[in-house]
Write a protein that holds these residues in place. Structure first.
Motif, mmCIF file in Angstrom:
data_model
loop_
_atom_site.group_PDB
_atom_site.id
_atom_site.type_symbol
_atom_site.label_atom_id
_atom_site.label_comp_id
_atom_site.label_asym_id
_atom_site.label_seq_id
_atom_site.Cartn_x
_atom_site.Cartn_y
_atom_site.Cartn_z
ATOM 1 N N GLY A 1 -4.081 3.860 4.217
ATOM 2 C CA GLY A 1 -3.483 3.745 2.894
ATOM 3 C C GLY A 1 -4.244 2.792 2.013
ATOM 4 N N GLY A 2 -3.646 2.455 0.888
ATOM 5 C CA GLY A 2 -4.256 1.522 -0.035
ATOM 6 C C GLY A 2 -3.302 1.206 -1.164
ATOM 7 N N PRO A 3 -3.578 0.142 -1.905
ATOM 8 C CA PRO A 3 -2.693 -0.232 -2.998
ATOM 9 C C PRO A 3 -2.789 0.691 -4.213
ATOM 10 N N ALA A 4 -3.827 1.493 -4.304
ATOM 11 C CA ALA A 4 -3.977 2.450 -5.406
ATOM 12 C C ALA A 4 -4.643 3.713 -4.854
ATOM 13 N N GLU A 5 -4.636 4.772 -5.640
ATOM 14 C CA GLU A 5 -5.167 6.055 -5.192
ATOM 15 C C GLU A 5 -6.617 5.962 -4.737
ATOM 16 N N THR A 6 -7.400 5.118 -5.381
ATOM 17 C CA THR A 6 -8.822 5.023 -5.057
ATOM 18 C C THR A 6 -9.122 3.999 -3.974
ATOM 19 N N ASP A 7 -8.135 3.196 -3.574
ATOM 20 C CA ASP A 7 -8.352 2.162 -2.561
ATOM 21 C C ASP A 7 -8.094 2.708 -1.167
ATOM 22 N N LYS A 8 -8.843 2.222 -0.195
ATOM 23 C CA LYS A 8 -8.692 2.649 1.191
ATOM 24 C C LYS A 8 -8.672 1.418 2.086
ATOM 25 N N THR A 9 -7.742 1.381 3.036
ATOM 26 C CA THR A 9 -7.722 0.293 4.004
ATOM 27 C C THR A 9 -7.768 0.872 5.410
ATOM 28 N N GLY B 1 -7.844 11.669 6.401
ATOM 29 C CA GLY B 1 -7.624 10.819 5.248
ATOM 30 C C GLY B 1 -8.825 10.853 4.344
ATOM 31 N N GLY B 2 -8.727 10.154 3.256
ATOM 32 C CA GLY B 2 -9.851 10.139 2.339
ATOM 33 C C GLY B 2 -9.494 9.452 1.050
ATOM 34 N N GLY B 3 -9.969 10.013 -0.002
ATOM 35 C CA GLY B 3 -9.789 9.471 -1.324
ATOM 36 C C GLY B 3 -10.576 10.305 -2.304
ATOM 37 N N PRO B 4 -10.740 9.827 -3.508
ATOM 38 C CA PRO B 4 -11.409 10.613 -4.538
ATOM 39 C C PRO B 4 -12.851 10.994 -4.226
ATOM 40 N N SER B 5 -13.573 10.163 -3.472
ATOM 41 C CA SER B 5 -14.989 10.462 -3.286
ATOM 42 C C SER B 5 -15.368 10.928 -1.885
ATOM 43 N N SER B 6 -14.471 10.799 -0.904
ATOM 44 C CA SER B 6 -14.843 11.227 0.446
ATOM 45 C C SER B 6 -13.598 11.490 1.280
ATOM 46 N N THR B 7 -13.716 12.427 2.197
ATOM 47 C CA THR B 7 -12.655 12.766 3.123
ATOM 48 C C THR B 7 -13.222 12.677 4.531
ATOM 49 N N VAL B 8 -12.390 12.274 5.500
ATOM 50 C CA VAL B 8 -12.883 12.085 6.861
ATOM 51 C C VAL B 8 -12.188 13.034 7.834
ATOM 52 N N ASN B 9 -12.818 13.251 8.970
ATOM 53 C CA ASN B 9 -12.231 14.074 10.027
ATOM 54 C C ASN B 9 -11.873 13.235 11.245
ATOM 55 N N THR B 10 -11.815 11.939 11.085
ATOM 56 C CA THR B 10 -11.578 11.003 12.173
ATOM 57 C C THR B 10 -10.156 11.120 12.734
ATOM 58 N N LYS C 1 0.840 -1.193 0.000
ATOM 59 C CA LYS C 1 0.000 0.000 0.000
ATOM 60 C C LYS C 1 0.875 1.242 0.000
ATOM 61 N N THR C 2 0.241 2.359 -0.257
ATOM 62 C CA THR C 2 0.886 3.659 -0.207
ATOM 63 C C THR C 2 -0.129 4.650 0.340
ATOM 64 N N ARG C 3 0.273 5.896 0.526
ATOM 65 C CA ARG C 3 -0.617 6.943 1.038
ATOM 66 C C ARG C 3 -1.100 6.656 2.458
ATOM 67 N N PHE C 4 -0.219 6.048 3.279
ATOM 68 C CA PHE C 4 -0.555 5.717 4.655
ATOM 69 C C PHE C 4 0.071 6.728 5.607
ATOM 70 N N GLY C 5 -0.418 6.749 6.844
ATOM 71 C CA GLY C 5 0.160 7.580 7.888
ATOM 72 C C GLY C 5 1.226 6.797 8.624
ATOM 73 N N VAL C 6 2.319 7.471 9.007
ATOM 74 C CA VAL C 6 3.433 6.814 9.680
ATOM 75 C C VAL C 6 3.692 7.482 11.017
ATOM 76 N N CYS C 7 3.868 6.680 12.049
ATOM 77 C CA CYS C 7 4.307 7.191 13.340
ATOM 78 C C CYS C 7 5.285 6.191 13.934
ATOM 79 N N SER C 8 6.115 6.663 14.862
ATOM 80 C CA SER C 8 7.115 5.756 15.412
ATOM 81 C C SER C 8 7.505 6.137 16.831
ATOM 82 N N ASN D 1 -7.160 6.603 2.904
ATOM 83 C CA ASN D 1 -5.794 6.800 2.446
ATOM 84 C C ASN D 1 -5.455 8.277 2.622
ATOM 85 N N ASN D 2 -4.247 8.682 2.235
ATOM 86 C CA ASN D 2 -3.801 10.068 2.408
ATOM 87 C C ASN D 2 -3.907 10.498 3.873
ATOM 88 N N VAL D 3 -3.425 9.655 4.765
ATOM 89 C CA VAL D 3 -3.554 9.801 6.208
ATOM 90 C C VAL D 3 -2.370 10.585 6.773
#
Length: 176
Positions: free
Chosen positions: A82-90, A131-140, A65-72, A115-117
């Motif tokens: 994130g997700g394996p493609a721009e439109t995918d969300k996990t 995060g979100g994607g092409p059709s929706s964005t969240v405030n979570t 996947k890509t477009r994930f949030g990272v913390c350490s 994705n885009n987290v």
């Protein structure tokens, strides 16, 4: 970091990727996944911070996947959403132990698939934001305790929906 000046060459990554997920402890910088012109990569690579040189193979993302949030923390790097493609969300969260090499391991799940987290952390807690994607964005906003495994817990809501942002922390709190 302690002085001003121009950047100098450190070394090269194994793969020249866009948007790799960086995590670090005081010894290593670990770069996870990212996008290539031909698609995503599951390669995890690292550099030793105290010396210059090219990146070395660390392992592989088990969920490509890509477009994930990272913390350490000083011990683990966590990769959420994130997700394996721009439109995918996990909603998956995986982790690596920074002091050793190996593939990512399942940590648990976020409370929302996106994705885009953005993410931030201190030594104890990892926080995933929006995060979100092409059709929706969240405030979570949700969080995990980095030293354990398990599903994320609701932290609250951001005042707006956000994606394609970043977060930072002074170890007392996070801003996005």
């Amino acid at each position: 970091i302690s002085t001003l000046g121009d950047g100098i060459g450190f070394g090269d990554l194994i793969q020249n990727t866009a948007q790799p997920g960086p995590a670090a402890d005081s010894t290593r910088g670990v770069y996870c996944g990212g996008m290539l012109q031909s698609g995503n990569t599951n390669v995890i690579q690292y550099v030793t911070i105290a010396s210059t040189g090219d990146a070395v193979d660390f392992g592989d993302l088990t969920d490509n996947k890509t477009r994930f949030g990272v913390c350490s923390s000083e011990t683990r790097g966590l990769y959420g959403g994130g997700g394996p493609a721009e439109t995918d969300k996990t909603n998956t969260i995986t982790f690596v132990t920074l002091a050793s090499t190996g593939n990512t391991v399942d940590f648990g799940d976020r409370i929302v698939a996106s994705n885009n987290v953005a993410a931030t952390s201190n030594a104890t807690r990892g926080v995933f934001i929006g995060g979100g994607g092409p059709s929706s964005t969240v405030n979570t906003i949700d969080f995990v305790t980095i030293s354990t495994t398990g599903n994320a817990t609701d932290f609250g809501d951001n005042v707006t929906t956000i994606e394609h942002t970043s977060a930072c922390s002074d170890s007392h709190g996070g801003l996005s």
